[in-house]
Each structure stands twice: as C-alpha cells, then as structure tokens.
Design a protein around this motif. Structure first.
Motif, PDB file in Angstrom:
ATOM      1  N   THR A 217      44.312  36.475  37.156  1.00 59.70           N
ATOM      2  CA  THR A 217      42.916  36.328  37.557  1.00 59.70           C
ATOM      3  C   THR A 217      42.420  37.497  38.402  1.00 59.70           C
ATOM      4  OG1 THR A 217      43.564  35.024  39.494  1.00 59.70           O
ATOM      5  CG2 THR A 217      43.002  33.808  37.482  1.00 59.70           C
ATOM      6  N   LYS A 218      43.323  38.250  38.989  1.00 62.84           N
ATOM      7  CA  LYS A 218      42.914  39.365  39.845  1.00 62.84           C
ATOM      8  C   LYS A 218      42.732  40.663  39.068  1.00 62.84           C
ATOM      9  CE  LYS A 218      45.024  37.530  44.065  1.00 62.84           C
ATOM     10  NZ  LYS A 218      46.012  37.763  45.160  1.00 62.84           N
ATOM     11  N   ASN A 219      43.366  40.777  37.908  1.00 61.00           N
ATOM     12  CA  ASN A 219      43.337  42.048  37.189  1.00 61.00           C
ATOM     13  C   ASN A 219      42.825  41.964  35.758  1.00 61.00           C
ATOM     14  OD1 ASN A 219      44.607  43.832  39.240  1.00 61.00           O
ATOM     15  ND2 ASN A 219      46.354  42.460  38.959  1.00 61.00           N
ATOM     16  N   ASP A 220      42.964  40.807  35.111  1.00 56.79           N
ATOM     17  CA  ASP A 220      42.580  40.678  33.705  1.00 56.79           C
ATOM     18  C   ASP A 220      41.163  40.126  33.571  1.00 56.79           C
ATOM     19  OD1 ASP A 220      45.126  41.553  33.088  1.00 56.79           O
ATOM     20  OD2 ASP A 220      45.919  39.522  32.816  1.00 56.79           O
ATOM     21  N   LYS A 221      40.626  40.251  32.367  1.00 61.06           N
ATOM     22  CA  LYS A 221      39.299  39.732  32.060  1.00 61.06           C
ATOM     23  C   LYS A 221      39.367  38.789  30.863  1.00 61.06           C
ATOM     24  CE  LYS A 221      36.399  42.083  34.835  1.00 61.06           C
ATOM     25  NZ  LYS A 221      35.457  41.425  35.775  1.00 61.06           N
ATOM     26  N   LEU A 222      38.616  37.694  30.961  1.00 60.47           N
ATOM     27  CA  LEU A 222      38.437  36.784  29.835  1.00 60.47           C
ATOM     28  C   LEU A 222      37.061  37.008  29.237  1.00 60.47           C
ATOM     29  CD1 LEU A 222      39.716  33.360  31.252  1.00 60.47           C
ATOM     30  CD2 LEU A 222      40.965  34.977  29.804  1.00 60.47           C
TER      31      LEU A 222
ATOM     32  N   VAL B  25      36.968  22.734  32.650  1.00 61.90           N
ATOM     33  CA  VAL B  25      36.815  24.071  32.085  1.00 61.90           C
ATOM     34  C   VAL B  25      35.770  24.855  32.863  1.00 61.90           C
ATOM     35  CG1 VAL B  25      36.016  25.380  30.084  1.00 61.90           C
ATOM     36  CG2 VAL B  25      37.577  23.455  29.758  1.00 61.90           C
ATOM     37  N   ILE B  26      34.600  24.268  33.051  1.00 56.55           N
ATOM     38  CA  ILE B  26      33.509  25.007  33.693  1.00 56.55           C
ATOM     39  C   ILE B  26      33.822  25.279  35.156  1.00 56.55           C
ATOM     40  CG2 ILE B  26      31.968  23.158  34.523  1.00 56.55           C
ATOM     41  CD1 ILE B  26      30.845  26.071  32.339  1.00 56.55           C
ATOM     42  N   ASN B  27      34.489  24.367  35.838  1.00 56.13           N
ATOM     43  CA  ASN B  27      34.869  24.614  37.234  1.00 56.13           C
ATOM     44  C   ASN B  27      35.861  25.763  37.331  1.00 56.13           C
ATOM     45  OD1 ASN B  27      33.212  22.715  38.440  1.00 56.13           O
ATOM     46  ND2 ASN B  27      34.777  21.105  38.460  1.00 56.13           N
ATOM     47  N   PHE B  28      36.810  25.833  36.407  1.00 53.81           N
ATOM     48  CA  PHE B  28      37.772  26.947  36.398  1.00 53.81           C
ATOM     49  C   PHE B  28      37.037  28.268  36.187  1.00 53.81           C
ATOM     50  CE2 PHE B  28      40.458  30.049  34.394  1.00 53.81           C
ATOM     51  CZ  PHE B  28      41.675  29.939  35.035  1.00 53.81           C
ATOM     52  N   LEU B  29      36.134  28.293  35.230  1.00 52.88           N
ATOM     53  CA  LEU B  29      35.425  29.534  34.922  1.00 52.88           C
ATOM     54  C   LEU B  29      34.552  29.987  36.084  1.00 52.88           C
ATOM     55  CD1 LEU B  29      34.382  28.822  31.221  1.00 52.88           C
ATOM     56  CD2 LEU B  29      36.353  30.130  32.049  1.00 52.88           C
ATOM     57  N   MET B  30      33.902  29.041  36.738  1.00 56.37           N
ATOM     58  CA  MET B  30      33.055  29.414  37.863  1.00 56.37           C
ATOM     59  C   MET B  30      33.887  29.862  39.060  1.00 56.37           C
ATOM     60  SD  MET B  30      29.999  26.580  37.599  1.00 56.37           S
ATOM     61  CE  MET B  30      29.239  27.162  39.100  1.00 56.37           C
ATOM     62  N   LYS B  31      35.037  29.241  39.251  1.00 57.83           N
ATOM     63  CA  LYS B  31      35.928  29.649  40.337  1.00 57.83           C
ATOM     64  C   LYS B  31      36.401  31.082  40.140  1.00 57.83           C
ATOM     65  CE  LYS B  31      40.313  28.464  42.585  1.00 57.83           C
ATOM     66  NZ  LYS B  31      41.459  27.506  42.613  1.00 57.83           N
ATOM     67  N   HIS B  32      36.613  31.466  38.872  1.00 58.30           N
ATOM     68  CA  HIS B  32      37.135  32.797  38.561  1.00 58.30           C
ATOM     69  C   HIS B  32      36.096  33.649  37.839  1.00 58.30           C
ATOM     70  CE1 HIS B  32      41.081  31.377  39.786  1.00 58.30           C
ATOM     71  NE2 HIS B  32      40.962  30.347  38.969  1.00 58.30           N
ATOM     72  N   GLN B  33      34.823  33.436  38.172  1.00 57.22           N
ATOM     73  CA  GLN B  33      33.761  34.078  37.398  1.00 57.22           C
ATOM     74  C   GLN B  33      33.792  35.593  37.457  1.00 57.22           C
ATOM     75  OE1 GLN B  33      29.640  33.565  39.424  1.00 57.22           O
ATOM     76  NE2 GLN B  33      30.849  31.800  40.081  1.00 57.22           N
ATOM     77  N   ASP B  34      34.404  36.174  38.485  1.00 58.45           N
ATOM     78  CA  ASP B  34      34.528  37.634  38.526  1.00 58.45           C
ATOM     79  C   ASP B  34      35.460  38.148  37.433  1.00 58.45           C
ATOM     80  OD1 ASP B  34      32.825  37.736  40.665  1.00 58.45           O
ATOM     81  OD2 ASP B  34      34.403  37.912  42.175  1.00 58.45           O
ATOM     82  N   SER B  35      36.273  37.251  36.879  1.00 61.34           N
ATOM     83  CA  SER B  35      37.191  37.624  35.804  1.00 61.34           C
ATOM     84  C   SER B  35      36.691  37.169  34.439  1.00 61.34           C
ATOM     85  CB  SER B  35      38.580  36.996  36.054  1.00 61.34           C
ATOM     86  OG  SER B  35      39.117  37.402  37.286  1.00 61.34           O
ATOM     87  N   VAL B  36      35.465  36.665  34.387  1.00 59.98           N
ATOM     88  CA  VAL B  36      34.954  36.046  33.158  1.00 59.98           C
ATOM     89  C   VAL B  36      33.721  36.780  32.643  1.00 59.98           C
ATOM     90  CG1 VAL B  36      33.871  33.965  32.200  1.00 59.98           C
ATOM     91  CG2 VAL B  36      35.850  33.764  33.726  1.00 59.98           C
TER      92      VAL B  36
END
Length: 270
Positions: free
Chosen positions: A27-32, A48-59
């Motif tokens: 989550t710190k280096n890769d992008k989805l 799903v949406i909570n995970f994506l919003m939590k890691h939105q800098d990687s999404v």
C-alpha cells in the motif's frame, strides 16, 4: 513500485484481498488501477469501498455503472432493485463521505507515463483519445458540480443510440455515460445496443463489439476496460477486458503493467 489493473470487484471483498495477497500488494509503494464496478451485486461492498478509501492514495479508479447507480439510489433518483446489495453502504455512518469520494472519480483515466487509458465499458468508436478525454472531463466536472443530481437523474435510458441523435444537454449526458459505463455492442454505423450482453459470436449479425470498430486498435496507446463479464479476460490488439466475472462465480483478475503478467483468484467458497 508496481502498478496493477484489476477488473470488476463488485463487492467481492474476500476475493479482492486474496488477489492483493497473491500479488503482494504494498500500500505504500504500489498502485491499484480499478476498472469500475467496485461495488454492488456482491456480499461486501462496504468493506471494499472502505478499504479503497482508506488507501485512496494508492488507488486510481474510474466510475462504473454500479457506482453511478448507487449515487442515484442514495439521492432517491432510483429505488434499489432486488439484485442490489448496497444497503450496508446506504446505512453506513460514512455514507456521505463515500458519496463525496465517488464523485471525485473520473470516467476515463489516461497515464502519459505508460501510454495506457482505462475506462469501465469502452470508448465510442468514433472518438479519438483526445475526444474521449474531453467528454470524460466534461462529465467528471458535472458530477463534481452542484448540478450533479440533475445530471444523474437523466442518465437512465438507452436513447439516443448514436451521437448524431443528441438533441439536448440531457441527451448528451446520457449518451456519454452510456458509452463509458454500459456499452458493449454497436452497429457498423456506431449505433449503441445496450441490451445484448452475451459474448461475441452469439450476438445478432448486425452488431459488432465496440472495440472491433474503434480506431483505438490502430492507435499507439493501450486501453483496459471491465464491465463485460461474459467476454472475460480478452485482448483484441491493444484493447484488454479485465472483467473475469467474480461476482458470477468465476474469478477476480489483476494485471501487472510492468511485467505484463496476469494474476487470478477464484471465487471464495467461504
């Protein structure tokens, strides 16, 4: 750092996490890169949406028809259908935050670094990339605007079927959204058919998969899309479908841009 393009998740949270574990997602280096339809129909859309919003800098994600449908339901433009599974999101204490986040997502994403574009359903065969980006940007700004509820209140319907038949702003909104989030087949003249969703080879003779008509196949960039579960993982020249039908009991698939490797996990039986 690696970039992974993932097809329609549709609330299949267990499979999504299994896929992230398989690819060793950092989550710190890769992008989805997500092709839309992240929610609805599956059992765990809120997770799903909570995970994506939590890691939105990687999404990096684009809107699909199910995200637009959720936004319409959340604003009472449309009533939920028996096949919808978004009740957890609607009743979540962060529902308003989810709505705001979804409204920030584009309909088309293009990376100059990789020369790759991503949409949910497709790009209209008569558009070049610059035109697609312009139409996408127009709708993105409208969905972010104070007029967004009016825009989405006019999105349901299959007409106009071709760009030449657009007669109003509302027609234009509907046509652009249908292209980016619902299109599968067109006639040779570029008329959309938004009813047939079977795999190529089974459609009526007058219909052609949109990507076979498109100048995209002659362009220098690569395009990834989702939406077409019956098509599955399929590459036509420089166009690739990433929807492997997880919510329909098949699998969830990712693609690493740097290595051109596909990764897939089956539907969870738990």
């Amino acid at each position: 750092m690696s970039n992974y393009i993932i097809g329609d998740i549709q609330g299949c949270y267990r499979e999504f996490i299994d896929l992230l574990d398989l690819i060793g997602f950092d989550t710190k280096n890769d992008k989805l890169w997500l092709t839309g339809d992240m929610i609805n129909r599956g059992p765990d859309s809120l997770a799903v949406i909570n995970f994506l919003m939590k890691h939105q800098d990687s999404v990096i994600a684009v809107l699909g028809n199910h995200e637009l449908h959720f936004l319409a339901i959340a604003n009472k433009i449309r009533l939920p259908s028996k096949n919808d599974s978004i009740e957890q999101i609607l009743s979540s204490p962060n529902c308003d935050e989810i709505i705001r986040w979804l409204r920030t997502l584009p309909l088309i994403y293009y990376s100059h670094d990789f020369n790759i574009a991503m949409v949910h359903a497709g790009i209209y065969p008569k558009w070049n990339l610059n035109e697609a980006l312009a139409y996408g940007d127009k709708m993105h700004k409208l969905i972010e605007s104070n007029n967004w509820v009016h825009v989405l209140s006019n999105m349901y319907g299959n007409d106009p079927a071709k760009q030449e038949d657009i007669k109003s702003d509302e027609d234009n909104y509907r046509f652009i959204l249908n292209v980016f989030t619902r299109m599968r087949y067109c006639t040779q003249e570029g008329e959309l058919d938004l009813i047939i969703n079977s795999p190529p080879g089974t459609q009526p003779a007058h219909l052609v998969p949109w990507y076979e008509l498109s100048g995209i196949s002659k362009a220098s960039y690569r395009l990834f899309f989702g939406h077409w579960a019956s098509l599955g993982i399929h590459t036509y020249k420089n166009v690739t479908c990433m929807d492997s039908g997880c919510v329909w009991g098949r699998s969830l698939t990712g693609f690493c841009i740097e290595t051109s490797q596909f990764y897939s996990v089956p539907e969870s039986k738990i």
